[in-house]
Structure formats: structure tokens, C-alpha cells
Scaffold this active site. Sequence first.
Site, PDB file in Angstrom:
ATOM      1  N   SER A   1      36.569  35.355  43.257  1.00 26.45           N
ATOM      2  CA  SER A   1      35.553  34.420  43.762  1.00 26.45           C
ATOM      3  C   SER A   1      35.739  34.079  45.237  1.00 26.45           C
ATOM      4  O   SER A   1      35.515  32.941  45.655  1.00 26.45           O
ATOM      5  CB  SER A   1      35.498  33.150  42.900  1.00 26.45           C
ATOM      6  OG  SER A   1      35.094  33.482  41.585  1.00 26.45           O
TER       7      SER A   1
ATOM      8  N   LYS B   1      31.308  47.140  41.967  1.00 21.98           N
ATOM      9  CA  LYS B   1      31.274  47.289  40.502  1.00 21.98           C
ATOM     10  C   LYS B   1      30.054  48.124  40.090  1.00 21.98           C
ATOM     11  O   LYS B   1      29.645  49.003  40.834  1.00 21.98           O
ATOM     12  CB  LYS B   1      31.297  45.916  39.816  1.00 21.98           C
ATOM     13  CG  LYS B   1      32.423  45.039  40.338  1.00 21.98           C
ATOM     14  CD  LYS B   1      32.705  43.855  39.463  1.00 21.98           C
ATOM     15  CE  LYS B   1      33.780  43.004  40.124  1.00 21.98           C
ATOM     16  NZ  LYS B   1      34.229  41.912  39.280  1.00 21.98           N
TER      17      LYS B   1
ATOM     18  N   HIS C   1      42.139  47.699  38.145  1.00 22.45           N
ATOM     19  CA  HIS C   1      41.340  46.467  38.154  1.00 22.45           C
ATOM     20  C   HIS C   1      41.390  45.844  36.750  1.00 22.45           C
ATOM     21  O   HIS C   1      41.405  46.562  35.752  1.00 22.45           O
ATOM     22  CB  HIS C   1      39.891  46.773  38.569  1.00 22.45           C
ATOM     23  CG  HIS C   1      39.100  45.536  38.856  1.00 22.45           C
ATOM     24  ND1 HIS C   1      38.541  44.776  37.846  1.00 22.45           N
ATOM     25  CD2 HIS C   1      38.812  44.906  40.018  1.00 22.45           C
ATOM     26  CE1 HIS C   1      37.934  43.722  38.405  1.00 22.45           C
ATOM     27  NE2 HIS C   1      38.083  43.781  39.707  1.00 22.45           N
TER      28      HIS C   1
ATOM     29  N   GLU D   1      44.775  39.320  41.911  1.00 22.06           N
ATOM     30  CA  GLU D   1      43.511  38.778  41.413  1.00 22.06           C
ATOM     31  C   GLU D   1      43.760  38.024  40.110  1.00 22.06           C
ATOM     32  O   GLU D   1      43.833  38.647  39.047  1.00 22.06           O
ATOM     33  CB  GLU D   1      42.526  39.914  41.146  1.00 22.06           C
ATOM     34  CG  GLU D   1      42.220  40.767  42.351  1.00 22.06           C
ATOM     35  CD  GLU D   1      40.872  41.439  42.222  1.00 22.06           C
ATOM     36  OE1 GLU D   1      40.000  41.159  43.052  1.00 22.06           O
ATOM     37  OE2 GLU D   1      40.674  42.212  41.259  1.00 22.06           O
TER      38      GLU D   1
HETATM   39  C1  PEP Z   1      36.825  41.533  41.689  1.00 28.30           C
HETATM   40  O1  PEP Z   1      36.250  41.882  40.681  1.00 28.30           O
HETATM   41  O2  PEP Z   1      37.700  42.253  42.196  1.00 28.30           O
HETATM   42  C2  PEP Z   1      36.465  40.241  42.251  1.00 28.30           C
HETATM   43  C3  PEP Z   1      37.327  39.663  43.042  1.00 28.30           C
HETATM   44  O3  PEP Z   1      35.249  39.715  41.897  1.00 28.30           O
HETATM   45  P1  PEP Z   1      34.597  38.314  42.416  1.00 28.30           P
HETATM   46  O4  PEP Z   1      34.807  38.257  43.891  1.00 28.30           O
HETATM   47  O5  PEP Z   1      33.169  38.396  42.030  1.00 28.30           O
HETATM   48  O6  PEP Z   1      35.345  37.235  41.710  1.00 28.30           O
END
Ligand code: PEP
Length: 252
Positions: A213, A11, A95, A167
Amino acid sequence: MRTPVVAGNWKMNKDQSGSLELARGVAAGVRDMRGVDIVVAPVSLYLAGVASALKGTNVAVSAQNMHWAEHGAYTGENSPTMLQDVGCGYAIIGHSERREYFFETDEMVNQKVRSALSHDLTPILCIGETLEEREAGKTISKVDFQVRAALSGVSHDDAPKVVIAYEPIWAIGTGRTATPEQAQEVHAQIRKLLGELYGPGIAQQIRVLYGGSVKADNIAELISQTDIDGALVGGASLSVESFVAIARACAR
Ligand code: PEP
């Protein structure tokens, strides 16, 4: 047998020296790892430097976003040919942060996916439901809609090259992971849909990652699920130790 993918989405984190340090640390940590495709996604400003630092290693580089056009009046954007030019092999597309904060539509996501494929970039296509959608029982219909829209016009030949990242938005950056069973249920539905779109043989080849996460201490259970083929990792990809541990857990 699908080779798992572990992709780190950095990011808008890490400055130039921090990006190079992290990239080199990951490369050293996974040097002898086989049976897993490892990818890191720094900010676009540092893609060239990170790609050059990772040349000759088993760590590939991804953009966090891309425009679908090769060139033109698109202030602030990066084209697929430019990403190729600096050594990127992947592009994260759609995303949830881009969909939410930069108003990317399913139509834009579809154009980006098709453009990535036609420029030999592997798209990591992100899909997932909000908490409200999950609580309203709309998880499957949401991901079904997003997958169909994003893959519209993608040929049977190109479909196996796509990597999908499921996600759940409520699990991103919140510390709240979907249970392995919750994730597997959605992944199985995605693969069923891919079977309807492309036939079961192709559906079995498409890697479907889980993201939200993911940490070193929850990846083992997630990756043990039949239809989970790796992880898209945000926060835990910013540390060499945790990212390498996640990659190791996924290596087959
Ligand atoms: C992401 O933003 O693709 C993501 C999975 O973030 P995190 O692992 O911090 O939840």
C-alpha cells in the site's frame, strides 16, 4: 550509497493498449529523473511489447514471475532466457500472491533467484509475514527464514545484485501500510542478517525495498528511513501520476 529502486507490479491488470499507454506515460514522466532505478512489471503476455516501447528510456522491464529452467516441459511458464530475449532486466520472485495462490515454496523461490542471477536478470525477491505471524511476534523469524532459504547458495559476488522487497502480507492491497518505524525495524533486521550471511560491506550494498500500500502520500516518510531503499508498488503503479510521484520522492 545505494541507488533506490521503484518497481511497479501491474499484476494481472491492463490490456495490451493500456499497458503500452501506461509504459509510455511513465517513461515520459521520469525522462529527466536521475538517482533512482525505475522498473515496471506488466503481465508476461505484454513483456515484449512494453520492453520494445521502453527501449532507450530509463525505465527497465521486469517479469512478475519466471521458471528456473531454460526450457522444457513446463506448460504455461517463461524461462530466464526467454525473458532476456524480449528485453527484461528484472524478475519479481516469490511474490506473496504466487506463494499463496500458486503454492510456490521457499525451495522454488531459491531456484528462481539463483537462475535469475545466472542469467543476468535482477531478482526482486519478495518476503513478508502474515497478520497472524505479526500478531504472534513471529515477523523477524519469518523474514529471517525466507531470506536464508531464498539466498541459499547465492555467492558473495552475486548477493549485491539481489533486490529484496519486504512486503508485509497484511499491507498488500489493503490500504494498510506498515508505519515507517515498523518497516524500518524489519529492514534493519534484514540488513543485519545479510551482514551475517555476506559481511557488512555486502549487506550495505543490497537494496531492500518496502512494499504494501505504498502511495504518493506515504512514500516520503518510508524512504526517509535508513534501511528502506525504494518501493515495490502495486495499485499505485497503475496510474502514471502516482507512480511518477513515488519515483520522484525516492530519487536521490
Ligand atoms: C504488491 O503486490 O507488491 C503491492 C505492494 O501491492 P499494493 O501496493 O497494491 O499494496
